[in-house]
Design a protein around this motif. Structure first.
Motif, PDB file in Angstrom:
ATOM      1  N   UNK A 113     -13.277 -14.239  -5.667  1.00  0.00           N
ATOM      2  CA  UNK A 113     -12.206 -14.492  -4.582  1.00  0.00           C
ATOM      3  C   UNK A 113     -11.489 -13.165  -4.848  1.00  0.00           C
ATOM      4  N   UNK A 114     -10.975 -12.929  -6.126  1.00  0.00           N
ATOM      5  CA  UNK A 114     -10.252 -11.623  -6.614  1.00  0.00           C
ATOM      6  C   UNK A 114     -10.909 -10.493  -6.032  1.00  0.00           C
ATOM      7  N   UNK A 115     -12.378 -10.311  -6.153  1.00  0.00           N
ATOM      8  CA  UNK A 115     -13.065  -9.220  -5.985  1.00  0.00           C
ATOM      9  C   UNK A 115     -13.311  -8.892  -4.289  1.00  0.00           C
ATOM     10  N   UNK A 116     -12.950  -9.947  -3.605  1.00  0.00           N
ATOM     11  CA  UNK A 116     -12.764  -9.958  -2.002  1.00  0.00           C
ATOM     12  C   UNK A 116     -11.691  -9.086  -1.732  1.00  0.00           C
ATOM     13  N   UNK A 117     -10.689  -8.374  -2.580  1.00  0.00           N
ATOM     14  CA  UNK A 117      -9.696  -7.872  -2.377  1.00  0.00           C
ATOM     15  C   UNK A 117      -9.814  -6.243  -2.858  1.00  0.00           C
ATOM     16  N   UNK A 135       1.727 -13.664  -0.866  1.00  0.00           N
ATOM     17  CA  UNK A 135       2.402 -13.161  -1.979  1.00  0.00           C
ATOM     18  C   UNK A 135       1.311 -13.009  -3.204  1.00  0.00           C
ATOM     19  N   UNK A 136       0.405 -14.007  -3.366  1.00  0.00           N
ATOM     20  CA  UNK A 136      -0.571 -14.026  -4.090  1.00  0.00           C
ATOM     21  C   UNK A 136      -1.727 -12.969  -3.764  1.00  0.00           C
ATOM     22  N   UNK A 137      -1.809 -12.755  -2.521  1.00  0.00           N
ATOM     23  CA  UNK A 137      -2.908 -11.752  -2.059  1.00  0.00           C
ATOM     24  C   UNK A 137      -2.356 -10.237  -2.434  1.00  0.00           C
ATOM     25  N   UNK A 138      -1.029 -10.105  -1.982  1.00  0.00           N
ATOM     26  CA  UNK A 138      -0.401  -9.083  -2.355  1.00  0.00           C
ATOM     27  C   UNK A 138      -0.334  -8.731  -3.896  1.00  0.00           C
ATOM     28  N   UNK A 139      -0.274  -9.443  -4.940  1.00  0.00           N
ATOM     29  CA  UNK A 139      -0.278  -9.286  -6.196  1.00  0.00           C
ATOM     30  C   UNK A 139      -1.609  -8.839  -6.646  1.00  0.00           C
ATOM     31  N   UNK A 140      -2.847  -9.613  -6.050  1.00  0.00           N
ATOM     32  CA  UNK A 140      -4.119  -9.501  -6.412  1.00  0.00           C
ATOM     33  C   UNK A 140      -4.491  -8.147  -6.135  1.00  0.00           C
ATOM     34  N   UNK A 141      -4.188  -7.545  -4.792  1.00  0.00           N
ATOM     35  CA  UNK A 141      -4.328  -6.221  -4.419  1.00  0.00           C
ATOM     36  C   UNK A 141      -3.744  -5.160  -5.213  1.00  0.00           C
ATOM     37  N   UNK A 142      -2.527  -5.300  -5.459  1.00  0.00           N
ATOM     38  CA  UNK A 142      -1.808  -4.358  -6.368  1.00  0.00           C
ATOM     39  C   UNK A 142      -2.244  -4.340  -7.746  1.00  0.00           C
ATOM     40  N   UNK A 143      -2.714  -5.521  -8.486  1.00  0.00           N
ATOM     41  CA  UNK A 143      -3.154  -5.273  -9.679  1.00  0.00           C
ATOM     42  C   UNK A 143      -4.404  -4.706  -9.548  1.00  0.00           C
ATOM     43  N   UNK A 144      -5.408  -5.131  -8.737  1.00  0.00           N
ATOM     44  CA  UNK A 144      -6.479  -4.236  -8.688  1.00  0.00           C
ATOM     45  C   UNK A 144      -6.462  -2.801  -8.474  1.00  0.00           C
ATOM     46  N   UNK A 145      -5.369  -2.429  -7.597  1.00  0.00           N
ATOM     47  CA  UNK A 145      -4.979  -1.086  -7.468  1.00  0.00           C
ATOM     48  C   UNK A 145      -4.710  -0.284  -8.575  1.00  0.00           C
ATOM     49  N   UNK A 161     -14.438  -1.181  -1.899  1.00  0.00           N
ATOM     50  CA  UNK A 161     -15.618  -0.522  -2.642  1.00  0.00           C
ATOM     51  C   UNK A 161     -16.585  -1.718  -3.078  1.00  0.00           C
ATOM     52  N   UNK A 162     -16.095  -2.993  -3.217  1.00  0.00           N
ATOM     53  CA  UNK A 162     -17.019  -4.216  -3.656  1.00  0.00           C
ATOM     54  C   UNK A 162     -17.615  -4.672  -2.404  1.00  0.00           C
ATOM     55  N   UNK A 163     -18.915  -5.169  -2.614  1.00  0.00           N
ATOM     56  CA  UNK A 163     -19.619  -5.785  -1.640  1.00  0.00           C
ATOM     57  C   UNK A 163     -18.641  -6.840  -0.891  1.00  0.00           C
ATOM     58  N   UNK A 164     -18.047  -7.756  -1.791  1.00  0.00           N
ATOM     59  CA  UNK A 164     -17.363  -8.883  -1.325  1.00  0.00           C
ATOM     60  C   UNK A 164     -15.975  -8.514  -0.500  1.00  0.00           C
ATOM     61  N   UNK A 200      -2.304  -1.134   1.722  1.00  0.00           N
ATOM     62  CA  UNK A 200      -1.400  -1.689   0.241  1.00  0.00           C
ATOM     63  C   UNK A 200      -2.086  -1.205  -1.039  1.00  0.00           C
ATOM     64  N   UNK A 201      -3.400  -1.525  -0.911  1.00  0.00           N
ATOM     65  CA  UNK A 201      -4.396  -0.853  -2.048  1.00  0.00           C
ATOM     66  C   UNK A 201      -4.180   0.526  -2.026  1.00  0.00           C
ATOM     67  N   UNK A 202      -4.420   1.160  -1.222  1.00  0.00           N
ATOM     68  CA  UNK A 202      -4.315   2.879  -1.163  1.00  0.00           C
ATOM     69  C   UNK A 202      -3.086   3.272  -1.563  1.00  0.00           C
ATOM     70  N   UNK A 203      -1.738   2.788  -0.904  1.00  0.00           N
ATOM     71  CA  UNK A 203      -0.567   3.219  -1.350  1.00  0.00           C
ATOM     72  C   UNK A 203      -0.094   2.746  -2.720  1.00  0.00           C
ATOM     73  N   UNK A 204      -0.404   1.585  -3.177  1.00  0.00           N
ATOM     74  CA  UNK A 204      -0.293   1.189  -4.705  1.00  0.00           C
ATOM     75  C   UNK A 204      -0.914   2.131  -5.583  1.00  0.00           C
ATOM     76  N   UNK A 205      -2.412   2.427  -5.479  1.00  0.00           N
ATOM     77  CA  UNK A 205      -3.087   3.208  -6.226  1.00  0.00           C
ATOM     78  C   UNK A 205      -2.411   4.716  -6.339  1.00  0.00           C
ATOM     79  N   UNK A 206      -2.324   5.242  -5.010  1.00  0.00           N
ATOM     80  CA  UNK A 206      -1.657   6.553  -5.123  1.00  0.00           C
ATOM     81  C   UNK A 206      -0.134   6.695  -5.779  1.00  0.00           C
ATOM     82  N   UNK A 207       0.478   5.704  -5.722  1.00  0.00           N
ATOM     83  CA  UNK A 207       1.726   5.643  -6.404  1.00  0.00           C
ATOM     84  C   UNK A 207       1.779   5.435  -8.178  1.00  0.00           C
ATOM     85  N   UNK A 208       0.736   4.424  -8.397  1.00  0.00           N
ATOM     86  CA  UNK A 208       0.192   4.300  -9.702  1.00  0.00           C
ATOM     87  C   UNK A 208      -0.257   5.746 -10.331  1.00  0.00           C
TER      88      UNK A 208
END
Length: 158
Positions: A41-45, A7-17, A48-51, A62-70
């Protein structure tokens, strides 16, 4: 680094997207889940970032789908609506006036007028077009015939 639930990972990915910065995401995670997550640790999700070089396909999808919808649906962004912006300007203008900051209140009122299409100014916008809504035809007087010049002089049009 803290072990994170899905749940936390998903929120991180979606917020970054949604273009939140890693520091904004870390604050949101702390507020919502009570976890302190380091920025690295946030940047690891964030693709495009080295992390994030080893980011799993699941989180990348999830990142790509969220970014597209956003990007396609700005209606979810409150400030994209005129009524929300006007309401915020109204609150700010009232607060500025209460504090005696008339210059700021006047600026906010002007901004609100612009927001509704300058309906509170004495400026008028006219759109001029030629025949049947086309461009206005311009001709030099040297290109007019004597008959056309006589018609213009008599108050008609060429």
């Amino acid at each position: 680094m803290a072990a994170l639930s899905d749940d936390v990972k998903r929120r991180i990915v979606q917020d970054l997207a949604c273009f939140d910065t890693p520091s904004q995401v870390a604050k949101a995670i702390k507020a919502e889940f009570g976890l302190i997550v380091p920025l690295q640790q946030v940047e690891a999700y964030q693709p495009g970032k080295t992390a994030a070089a080893k980011l799993s396909k699941r989180w990348l999808t999830i990142f790509e789908e969220t970014r597209k919808a956003f990007l396609e649906d700005t209606s979810q962004v409150a400030i994209s609506h005129r009524a929300v912006r006007l309401r915020a300007l109204n609150r700010m203008a009232a607060k500025a006036e209460d504090k005696g900051n008339m210059a700021l209140a006047a600026q906010l009122l002007e901004q609100a007028a612009k927001e509704v299409g300058e309906s509170y100014t004495n400026r008028f916008k006219h759109e001029l077009t030629g025949k049947d809504g086309g461009p206005i035809e311009t001709r030099k007087s040297k290109d007019l015939t004597d008959e056309e010049l006589a018609a213009i002089a008599a108050g008609g049009s060429a």
